[in-house]
Scaffold this motif. Sequence first.
Motif, PDB file in Angstrom:
ATOM      1  N   LEU A  23      82.710  56.237  51.388  1.00 49.39           N
ATOM      2  CA  LEU A  23      83.092  56.338  49.750  1.00 49.39           C
ATOM      3  C   LEU A  23      83.216  55.037  49.221  1.00 49.39           C
ATOM      4  CD1 LEU A  23      86.357  58.125  49.874  1.00 49.39           C
ATOM      5  CD2 LEU A  23      83.640  59.477  49.243  1.00 49.39           C
ATOM      6  N   THR A  24      82.446  53.911  49.964  1.00 50.73           N
ATOM      7  CA  THR A  24      82.234  52.106  49.504  1.00 50.73           C
ATOM      8  C   THR A  24      81.343  52.609  48.288  1.00 50.73           C
ATOM      9  OG1 THR A  24      82.465  52.384  51.936  1.00 50.73           O
ATOM     10  CG2 THR A  24      81.671  49.659  50.493  1.00 50.73           C
ATOM     11  N   ALA A  25      80.276  53.214  48.360  1.00 54.64           N
ATOM     12  CA  ALA A  25      79.644  52.162  46.730  1.00 54.64           C
ATOM     13  C   ALA A  25      79.825  53.494  46.014  1.00 54.64           C
ATOM     14  CB  ALA A  25      77.963  53.307  47.456  1.00 54.64           C
ATOM     15  N   ASP A  26      81.015  54.630  46.096  1.00 50.63           N
ATOM     16  CA  ASP A  26      81.333  55.420  44.492  1.00 50.63           C
ATOM     17  C   ASP A  26      82.752  54.264  44.013  1.00 50.63           C
ATOM     18  OD1 ASP A  26      80.577  57.735  44.636  1.00 50.63           O
ATOM     19  OD2 ASP A  26      80.854  58.207  47.041  1.00 50.63           O
ATOM     20  N   CYS A  27      83.486  53.516  44.875  1.00 47.27           N
ATOM     21  CA  CYS A  27      84.173  52.939  44.733  1.00 47.27           C
ATOM     22  C   CYS A  27      83.715  51.532  43.978  1.00 47.27           C
ATOM     23  CB  CYS A  27      85.443  52.301  45.387  1.00 47.27           C
ATOM     24  SG  CYS A  27      86.287  54.052  46.787  1.00 47.27           S
ATOM     25  N   ALA A  28      82.610  51.280  44.991  1.00 46.78           N
ATOM     26  CA  ALA A  28      81.808  50.135  44.371  1.00 46.78           C
ATOM     27  C   ALA A  28      81.633  50.288  42.603  1.00 46.78           C
ATOM     28  CB  ALA A  28      80.356  49.506  44.672  1.00 46.78           C
ATOM     29  N   ALA A  29      80.793  51.273  42.456  1.00 49.32           N
ATOM     30  CA  ALA A  29      80.531  51.907  40.986  1.00 49.32           C
ATOM     31  C   ALA A  29      81.544  51.899  40.191  1.00 49.32           C
ATOM     32  CB  ALA A  29      79.873  52.943  41.181  1.00 49.32           C
ATOM     33  N   PHE A  30      82.972  52.274  39.949  1.00 57.03           N
ATOM     34  CA  PHE A  30      84.220  52.743  39.426  1.00 57.03           C
ATOM     35  C   PHE A  30      84.621  50.972  39.151  1.00 57.03           C
ATOM     36  CE2 PHE A  30      88.913  52.747  39.990  1.00 57.03           C
ATOM     37  CZ  PHE A  30      88.733  53.723  38.703  1.00 57.03           C
ATOM     38  N   LEU A  31      84.308  50.574  39.457  1.00 52.49           N
ATOM     39  CA  LEU A  31      85.387  49.308  39.971  1.00 52.49           C
ATOM     40  C   LEU A  31      84.214  48.147  38.982  1.00 52.49           C
ATOM     41  CD1 LEU A  31      86.379  48.106  43.486  1.00 52.49           C
ATOM     42  CD2 LEU A  31      87.681  48.688  40.607  1.00 52.49           C
ATOM     43  N   ARG A  32      82.835  48.708  38.958  1.00 51.96           N
ATOM     44  CA  ARG A  32      82.319  47.971  38.109  1.00 51.96           C
ATOM     45  C   ARG A  32      82.492  48.161  36.363  1.00 51.96           C
ATOM     46  NH1 ARG A  32      78.122  48.588  41.653  1.00 51.96           N
ATOM     47  NH2 ARG A  32      77.401  50.362  41.063  1.00 51.96           N
ATOM     48  N   GLU A  33      83.118  49.452  36.275  1.00 52.91           N
ATOM     49  CA  GLU A  33      83.641  49.907  35.056  1.00 52.91           C
ATOM     50  C   GLU A  33      85.214  49.291  34.522  1.00 52.91           C
ATOM     51  OE1 GLU A  33      82.198  53.945  33.910  1.00 52.91           O
ATOM     52  OE2 GLU A  33      80.482  54.084  34.993  1.00 52.91           O
ATOM     53  N   ALA A  34      85.770  49.777  35.947  1.00 49.90           N
ATOM     54  CA  ALA A  34      87.212  50.359  35.455  1.00 49.90           C
ATOM     55  C   ALA A  34      87.355  48.649  35.496  1.00 49.90           C
ATOM     56  CB  ALA A  34      87.456  50.535  36.472  1.00 49.90           C
ATOM     57  N   ALA A  35      87.103  47.740  36.440  1.00 51.80           N
ATOM     58  CA  ALA A  35      87.380  46.393  36.837  1.00 51.80           C
ATOM     59  C   ALA A  35      87.303  45.364  35.688  1.00 51.80           C
ATOM     60  CB  ALA A  35      87.687  45.640  37.638  1.00 51.80           C
ATOM     61  N   ASP A  36      85.755  45.772  35.622  1.00 54.54           N
ATOM     62  CA  ASP A  36      85.273  44.383  34.750  1.00 54.54           C
ATOM     63  C   ASP A  36      85.683  43.322  34.823  1.00 54.54           C
ATOM     64  OD1 ASP A  36      83.835  43.967  32.613  1.00 54.54           O
ATOM     65  OD2 ASP A  36      85.545  43.716  30.579  1.00 54.54           O
ATOM     66  N   GLY A  37      85.666  42.849  36.574  1.00 56.41           N
ATOM     67  CA  GLY A  37      85.020  41.151  36.760  1.00 56.41           C
ATOM     68  C   GLY A  37      86.388  40.791  37.334  1.00 56.41           C
ATOM     69  N   ARG A  38      88.120  41.850  36.932  1.00 58.56           N
ATOM     70  CA  ARG A  38      89.124  41.501  36.506  1.00 58.56           C
ATOM     71  C   ARG A  38      89.621  41.549  38.517  1.00 58.56           C
ATOM     72  NH1 ARG A  38      89.703  44.917  32.445  1.00 58.56           N
ATOM     73  NH2 ARG A  38      90.736  46.186  34.197  1.00 58.56           N
ATOM     74  N   ASP A  39      90.661  41.078  38.431  1.00 55.86           N
ATOM     75  CA  ASP A  39      91.244  40.598  39.541  1.00 55.86           C
ATOM     76  C   ASP A  39      92.582  42.245  39.675  1.00 55.86           C
ATOM     77  OD1 ASP A  39      90.553  38.898  40.356  1.00 55.86           O
ATOM     78  OD2 ASP A  39      91.625  37.705  40.575  1.00 55.86           O
ATOM     79  N   GLY A  40      92.602  42.880  40.527  1.00 58.11           N
ATOM     80  CA  GLY A  40      93.930  43.577  40.481  1.00 58.11           C
ATOM     81  C   GLY A  40      93.703  44.486  42.529  1.00 58.11           C
ATOM     82  N   LEU A  41      94.067  45.605  42.119  1.00 58.74           N
ATOM     83  CA  LEU A  41      95.047  46.466  43.203  1.00 58.74           C
ATOM     84  C   LEU A  41      93.810  47.510  43.072  1.00 58.74           C
ATOM     85  CD1 LEU A  41      98.430  46.071  43.421  1.00 58.74           C
ATOM     86  CD2 LEU A  41      96.162  45.238  44.559  1.00 58.74           C
TER      87      LEU A  41
END
Length: 140
Positions: A23-41
């Motif tokens: 699921l790594t690619a799916d997680c990375a794609a989600f973070l590109r939108e959701a995290a928008d470069g931020r730190d978090g969990l």
Amino acid sequence: MSTAFTTRTLEITTGTSETVADLTADCAAFLREAADGRDGLLNIFVPHATAGIAVLETGAGSDEDLLAALHDLLPADNRWRHRHGSPGHGRDHVLPALVPPHATLPVVSGRMALGTWQSVCLVDTNVDNANRQVRLSFLG
């Protein structure tokens, strides 16, 4: 500092054989939108009683080794009290005690802080249910 919580559900089809689905690619794609470069969990959660989330190396045999180890620890035979579905299905209900249904990963600058060979995987030994949901949640 502003905090944001974003969540999305993935629909995953695992098929009719035991699976370690990357699921790594799916997680990375989600973070590109959701995290928008931020730190978090990032929390990854599978709301099923017969599947889990693992962080491990894939593609070099470790995924097959994990399934083999689970076969050794949880044989698909008639020893299980939980008896419906395929023979040995009760073992699938014990799986989340060994491979938990969740993982929480650090996110740095919008990316999962994984080690070089680490991948995020759905582990599904239940051949009776090929349709899975995985919830991705970002807090940052």
